[in-house]
Design an enzyme around this catalytic site. Structure first.
Site, short mmCIF file in Angstrom:
data_model
loop_
_atom_site.label_atom_id
_atom_site.label_comp_id
_atom_site.label_asym_id
_atom_site.label_seq_id
_atom_site.Cartn_x
_atom_site.Cartn_y
_atom_site.Cartn_z
CB THR B 77 -0.95 0.00 1.22
OG1 THR B 77 -0.19 0.13 2.42
CG2 THR B 77 -1.78 -1.29 1.27
CE LYS B 106 9.51 5.12 -0.03
NZ LYS B 106 8.95 4.55 -1.26
CD GLU B 130 17.22 -5.91 -1.04
OE1 GLU B 130 17.47 -4.68 -0.99
OE2 GLU B 130 18.00 -6.79 -0.65
CB VAL B 133 16.45 0.55 0.40
CG1 VAL B 133 17.70 1.38 0.09
CG2 VAL B 133 15.92 0.87 1.78
N GLY B 135 14.59 -0.11 -5.02
CA GLY B 135 13.86 -0.97 -5.97
C GLY B 135 14.52 -2.32 -6.15
N GLY B 187 5.83 10.64 -17.53
CA GLY B 187 5.41 9.66 -16.53
C GLY B 187 6.52 9.29 -15.56
CE LYS B 205 13.17 4.89 -2.21
NZ LYS B 205 13.20 5.49 -3.56
#
Lengths: 313, 313
Positions: B77, B106, B130, B133, B135, B187, B205
């Site tokens: 979410t 996060k 994982e 932070v 991707g 985008g 992060k």
């Protein structure tokens, strides 16, 4: 974990030195001519001092090192080609007695991967070998995380000596022999740098990457190899005029595994300098991952060995 | 593993799409207004089609999504600050019933790490994050391998939108507002890019990295944050004259955690371009490790989520 460390070169010594910091106990150490065994843990400082001063690790017979109590064989003897002995025999002995094996020695997983894999599949022990590719770089753990079948290609600069030589040739306009002599003076290149500059070392690492990605089937003989010994300074000058430089690049793409000098963009990701290594993974869903760091050195490589020990079930 | 996926944004949808390829079954999917539950596995294509066409994932009540059989909560979410709700509540519910939790959100680990950690310590389930932070970049798995106490500093370019804007400003000499509008058209930047350009996203992060490295104690409030909105093109021109450029760099050094624009060498490792992210780890024994790749995007982030699922005990 109780570690039996075979090999007392820079990597084996660093494992002995660092093991306790990672929460492990070294119960045996052997080099080619001597051994020390202590079920309560060897005295790491004393072992390292004896090795430094008298070039022995103890007064025992190396063939008895694996008769002690241990949970993990750390195989850090020199890489050998072909039958990969004596490393292969050490690995077999450990796996057949249901011990774990962590390799720094490339031979068994580059030259006899399928046999080692079969031994591991039959064993209650696990097999790991992060340190064999790119030193401290977490290349194999990353492939494991992505899933080998979802890595569509791997590519990298995997030999620090060759890379140092190429970096210096390009930066200084010097010829190969001159830079190699300098690298030997600095301790970056070994007295016999053949396997580094003829591409063999990088090719062994590529065979290992191919074995991990494809689930086996590769050895040095399957790698198309060209080294850096025939590159004239003029080739580097020409490359520089186009914003390019030359790196010894290893590649695993589809079924092809090859190592050779390649033109790469001068400021691009693959143009790592000095002894830095890089592994580039192309993945099905996560695009390209770049992993770079120290590809060699006792402590850096030992840290990959000890990370593997920590990953054992 | 049976996955309950909360959140049907780009990451949640990609997890639903890819789960079966990784050997897992999705037994529940919920977005903020709807849910679908099927103990035998939901029809992923149908869920994705409904979401695309009608902006619902099913006709169930989202509050019932976690009452199905599942082994792993995938919390995807939207990240929220402060109490990190509703994500925190989802995580608590899963851990209190001894399920595993894998986060893409996060909030819970940036804002309430100590509480989440305490819940995980009491639970038979494990906690992994994982994807929060960098991707697809295996930053946390690498810290885990090295050992958090042996990572002496972490540094990185952790927000793709901010990096795209800075890269374009430097390359084209355009001002911030102009490039941001372009990024929104492409985008790359969201309609409301506040958290990306004011440094909040990178700071979250960094709080997570600090929590992992130091074992907890950090939230957004502990991060010294400066964004990129006030950087004039002239600053980038001045930097370029010195062979430098500007990147939004996050750093965890000792107890300090900060995010801000920093001068970095134009062709240096930290000067990643476009939406690429990089994490640089300084380690006690293995020198510097650089890890770069796609820091965002549904499939890339989902691949980190699914790698975490595969790493669960």
């Amino acid at each position: 974990m109780r570690l039996a460390v075979l090999g007392a070169g820079s990597v084996g010594r660093a494992v002995v030195d660092l093991a306790s910091e990672y929460g492990h106990t070294v119960t045996a150490v052997a080099d080619s001519g001597s051994a020390v065994v202590d079920a309560d843990g060897v005295d790491a400082e004393a072992v390292l001092a004896r090795k430094r001063e008298d070039d022995v690790v103890g007064d025992g017979d190396p063939s008895h090192a694996l008769s002690t109590d241990y949970d993990v064989l750390v195989e850090a003897t020199p890489t050998t080609l072909g039958d990969a002995e004596p490393g292969f025999g050490h690995v077999r002995g450990a796996l057949e007695t249901d011990r774990h094996v962590v390799l720094a020695n490339k031979g068994p997983v580059a030259e006899r991967y399928d046999a080692v894999r079969a031994l591991a599949d039959e064993s209650a022990g696990s097999l790991r070998f992060e340190a064999t590719v790119g030193g401290a770089i977490p290349a194999l753990a990353t492939i494991e995380g992505v899933g080998p079948s979802r890595v569509t290609a791997a590519r990298g600069v995997l030999n620090g000596t060759a890379n140092f030589v190429l970096s210096r040739m390009a930066a200084e306009g010097l010829d190969y022999e001159h830079v190699l002599a300098e690298a030997q003076d600095l301790g970056v290149a070994e007295a016999d740098p053949t396997f580094d500059v003829d591409g063999t070392d990088a090719a062994l690492k590529c065979a290992i990457l191919a074995n991990v990605i494809h689930g086996g089937g590769y050895s040095l003989a399957d790698v198309d190899v060209e080294g850096i010994t025939a590159i004239p300074p003029s080739a580097l000058d020409l490359a520089a005029e186009e914003g390019q430089t030359v790196r010894l690049v290893g590649e695993v793409t589809g079924d092809d595994v090859r190592v050779g000098p390649r033109l790469v963009p001068e400021h691009g990701t693959l143009a790592v300098t000095g002894t830095t290594n890089i592994v580039q993974l192309e993945t099905e869903h996560a695009g390209r991952l770049n992993l770079s760091g120290q590809g060699a050195g006792g402590a850096a490589t030992a840290s990959a060995v000890l990370a593997d020990v920590n990953r054992l079930d």
